[in-house]
Scaffold this active site. Structure first.
Site, PDB file in Angstrom:
ATOM      1  N   ASP A 230      30.230  -7.848  -6.191  1.00  0.00           N
ATOM      2  CA  ASP A 230      28.963  -7.390  -6.609  1.00  0.00           C
ATOM      3  C   ASP A 230      28.643  -6.292  -5.740  1.00  0.00           C
ATOM      4  O   ASP A 230      29.222  -6.026  -4.561  1.00  0.00           O
ATOM      5  CB  ASP A 230      28.009  -8.604  -6.424  1.00  0.00           C
ATOM      6  CG  ASP A 230      26.625  -8.284  -6.592  1.00  0.00           C
ATOM      7  OD1 ASP A 230      26.050  -7.668  -7.582  1.00  0.00           O
ATOM      8  OD2 ASP A 230      25.537  -8.220  -5.306  1.00  0.00           O
TER       9      ASP A 230
ATOM     10  N   ASP B   2      25.947 -12.096  -3.756  1.00  0.00           N
ATOM     11  CA  ASP B   2      24.999 -12.585  -2.783  1.00  0.00           C
ATOM     12  C   ASP B   2      24.516 -14.161  -3.219  1.00  0.00           C
ATOM     13  O   ASP B   2      23.741 -14.644  -2.465  1.00  0.00           O
ATOM     14  CB  ASP B   2      23.645 -11.665  -2.957  1.00  0.00           C
ATOM     15  CG  ASP B   2      22.858 -11.597  -4.455  1.00  0.00           C
ATOM     16  OD1 ASP B   2      23.541 -12.403  -5.133  1.00  0.00           O
ATOM     17  OD2 ASP B   2      22.282 -10.728  -4.470  1.00  0.00           O
TER      18      ASP B   2
END
Length: 742
Positions: free
Chosen positions: A396, A590
């Site tokens: 990500d 995250d």
């Protein structure tokens, strides 16, 4: 039907996985038991039961009857132990003292003393010494036999009986001595591995200073309630998760993040239980208490990590189950072929099945416990095993690869608007959005002291932007796809070419301006990516929802391939596509927006998850602080752990094969066999203990010829993907972003 209840029972005396299996089988056989998980690392069982069919007292009795001690029980439900805990050490001491004396006597046989001394010790006395010294083990073996089970000490006990039958009670006594010595070695080995977990548990706060009715009172943690105001003074441990309402302090968060560098806190700052206020005082309002705190959840997950067992551990357990019957068969053949009772006894004595059972869990416990101290929360051995084989890493971007704190760089008004008017209008439209880009716009408006209007209507457009009604007019703030029909793209192209994210601002479908927002790559990322490459992950690809220009700028800075303009729903499809090709996939994010992809991947790694319940639940491995150097570190730890596990298994297999062969040929007498059987445990302990002192897991690579680039501007408007899975090139790292307006 009664509601299912969960009971946690502390159990003392479990030294290897065969012990946990005995407890698990015994408890699982009881009526009303729904599920049993026996954890060696934390010495307890977590039991789901139907209270209408069984009570805690029956469970306690069953555990005691299996030969173990229940150490956590209520006074009302406490079963009577068959052996007083104070008497057990006396038997142990008595047995060891006599066995040591007899061992010296047997050694003295070489000096001609054995025949003389044994003359003064008749057989009945020797038999009593053997029974007293081996009583705890014989008792456990007998109870297992009554349940139709064969445990690791069964064969050695049969060897003791064989030695007594042929009149060799001194040999039987020495075998008992080494049985007890081996039992203590197993206990020490296991205790050493679970020490890191116990050290972590010991950090849990016990009391808190609470404001009640204008006074400060000290209460046990169990009495603290959500919303209570807690007082923390300099040098004290923060007892709960909470939000600072007044005061300032410097906080050492090493217990949570593994990072010793303290941070400064003040009003509005979130703080965590088990962290330390080294300077300053705080008043904070409680948000989570006890096991619901971040620290409490970490402890629970570390304790339960053992239940997620690696495949290699299951192989070891299966081997142990078949190993004992094989040894018994070899002993029988030895007796039938050679007619040598002592050689037969030596075969039974030298067999060490516990070493097979210890080979994997000891190493896994060591790595999991040591990792927890460093801020690496590993939820189980199976994830370490999978991570060691990983060949695909998906990344990500926002909040993971980048700092996740975008800031407004440009305000470009059109149609006669001023910068102030455009920014105020945009910030008002973004007022209820939780997106990081929206926060960047609001922060810029606050810094300039601009007033924000209250939207009459608001809608998030996932992957595109937001739409709101401000003073009766429809205001849209979003990406190029959302605003494609409106206005000139030249200025937007120029901003994107500079590596910035462009937000298009429309009022009643008319383009009124652009906002440019930027984020920066974490400074340690280039070196960490280089370390991943040096570990055999050579191909790196960026997948982003940004346009081609932004993606190209980012990929160029990192020296990787890229693909742009991708939609968010395809992220899981990308993971599945790689898995379908036989790859072992790691997803790093995250932990919030990335939760589905983290769960789908073979190994989901969430970064900086302290205080995030979603991240802790979704990820298989959690990095408690935002530090990219931990990513290659945890990969290297997994590989090192599996190397040690394999060496443990190989050492145990070879050792036992040699020992059984020598015993069957009559070259290893029972006394030597008894001494030899306890050595594999010590070897496994010494080898696995190296994992307790984890170095920086990946050695730093030699400096590269080109300098590492400075932190660069990267950007995105949305986390978008196209249906591109069928044409995905054979990359091993993908940079993925998640952009969802909420």
């Amino acid at each position: 039907m009664s509601a299912i209840q969960t009971l946690e029972v502390g159990i003392h005396g479990m030294d290897c996985t065969s012990c946990t299996q005995q407890v698990q089988k015994a408890v699982a056989a009881l009526p009303g038991i729904q599920q049993v998980s026996v954890l060696l690392s934390s010495e307890k069982a977590i039991i789901q039961l139907d209270p209408a069919q069984i009570d805690a007292a029956a469970i306690y009795r069953t555990i005691e009857q299996a030969g173990y001690t229940v150490v956590q029980q209520t006074a009302a439900a406490a079963p009577e132990s068959g052996l007083n805990p104070m008497i057990r050490p006396l038997f142990t001491l008595l047995g060891i003292m006599f066995a040591v004396i007899l061992f010296v006597v047997v050694v003295g046989e070489r000096l001609g003393l054995f025949a003389t001394l044994t003359t003064y010790i008749p057989f009945p006395v020797g038999l009593a010494i053997v029974l007293a010294g081996g009583f705890p083990i014989f008792r456990k073996v007998g109870r297992a036999a009554l349940r139709g089970q064969v445990i690791s000490h069964t064969l050695m006990s049969v060897g003791v009986v064989a030695a007594l039958v042929v009149g060799e009670w001194p040999t039987a006594a020495v075998v008992v001595f080494f049985m007890r010595a081996g039992e203590y070695a197993e206990h020490f080995t296991t205790e050493r591995a679970r020490r890191a977990v116990k050290d972590l548990t010991a950090l849990a706060p016990k009391t808190a200073r609470v404001e009640r009715n204008g006074a400060e009172i000290e209460l046990p943690i169990s009495a603290v309630q959500i919303g209570d105001v807690i007082i923390v003074r300099p040098g004290e441990q923060i007892p709960v998760d909470g939000e600072v309402i007044s005061g300032q302090a410097t906080i050492n968060q090493a217990a949570i993040t593994g990072e010793s560098m303290p941070i400064d806190t003040g009003p509005g700052t979130a703080v965590f239980a088990a962290t330390l206020a080294t300077l300053g005082s705080l008043r904070l309002r409680t948000t989570h208490v006890g096991t619901d705190t971040t620290f409490g959840r970490v402890i629970k997950l570390v304790e339960e990590a053992e239940s997620h067992r690696a495949d290699v551990q299951r192989v070891g357990d299966t081997f142990s189950a078949y190993y004992l019957p094989v040894v018994a068969t070899i002993a029988l053949l030895t007796f039938l072929v050679r007619g040598d009772a002592l050689a037969t006894a030596a075969v039974l004595v030298v067999a060490c099945s516990c070493s097979f059972a210890l080979a994997t869990p000891i190493a896994m416990l060591a790595s999991i416990g040591a990792g927890a101290k460093r801020g690496l929360l590993i939820k189980g051995g199976k994830y370490l095993e999978a991570l060691a084989k990983a060949d695909v890493v998906l990344l990500d971007k926002t909040g993971t690869l980048t700092l996740g704190r975008p800031y407004l760089t440009d305000v470009v008004p059109l149609a006669g608007r001023s910068e102030t008017d455009l920014l105020s209008l945009s910030a008002s439209a973004e007022r209820f959005s939780e997106h990081p880009l929206a926060e960047a716009v609001r922060v810029a408006a606050r810094e300039r002291g601009l007033p924000l209007a209250e939207p009459q209507e608001f809608a998030a457009l996932p992957g595109n932007g937001v739409r709101a009604v401000i003073n009766g007019r429809t205001v849209t703030v979003g990406n190029r796809r959302l605003a494609q029909p409106a206005g000139d793209q030249v200025q937007a192209d120029a901003l994107e070419a500079a590596g910035k994210t462009v937000l298009w601002v429309l009022e009643d479908d008319a383009l009124v301006g652009f906002l440019a927002v930027a984020d920066t790559i974490r400074p340690e990322v280039p070196a960490a990516v280089a370390r991943l490459r040096s570990m055999g992950i050579a191909t790196i690809e960026v997948l982003t929802g940004d346009n081609e220009r932004v993606a190209s700028a980012l990929a160029g800075q990192l020296g990787v391939q890229h693909r742009a303009n991708l939609l968010p729903e395809d992220k899981i499809a990308v993971v599945r596509a790689y898995q379908a090709r036989g790859h072992t996939v790691v997803m790093i994010g995250d932990g919030v927006n990335d939760a589905p992809a983290l769960a789908q991947a073979n190994i989901g790694i969430a970064m900086g998850v302290a205080g995030s319940d979603i991240a802790l639940e979704a990820a298989h491995i959690a990095l408690m602080r935002e530090d990219w150097t931990l990513v290659p570190d945890v990969v290297a730890i997994a590989r090192r752990t599996m190397r040690i596990v394999k060496s443990n298994i190989a050492f145990t297999a070879v050792y036992n094969l040699v020992g059984l062969s020598l015993a069957a040929m009559g070259l290893l007498p029972p006394i030597a066999a008894a001494a030899a059987q306890s050595l594999p445990d010590l070897g496994i302990m010494a080898n696995s203990a190296r994992l307790l002192r984890q170095p920086s897991a990946t050695p730093q690579a030699a400096p590269v010829a080109t300098p590492v680039p400075a932190p660069v501007v990267v950007a995105e408007v949305s986390c978008c993907t196209t249906g591109c899975c069928s044409s995905t090139p054979p990359a091993t790292i993908l940079l993925i972003e998640e952009r969802v307006e909420a």
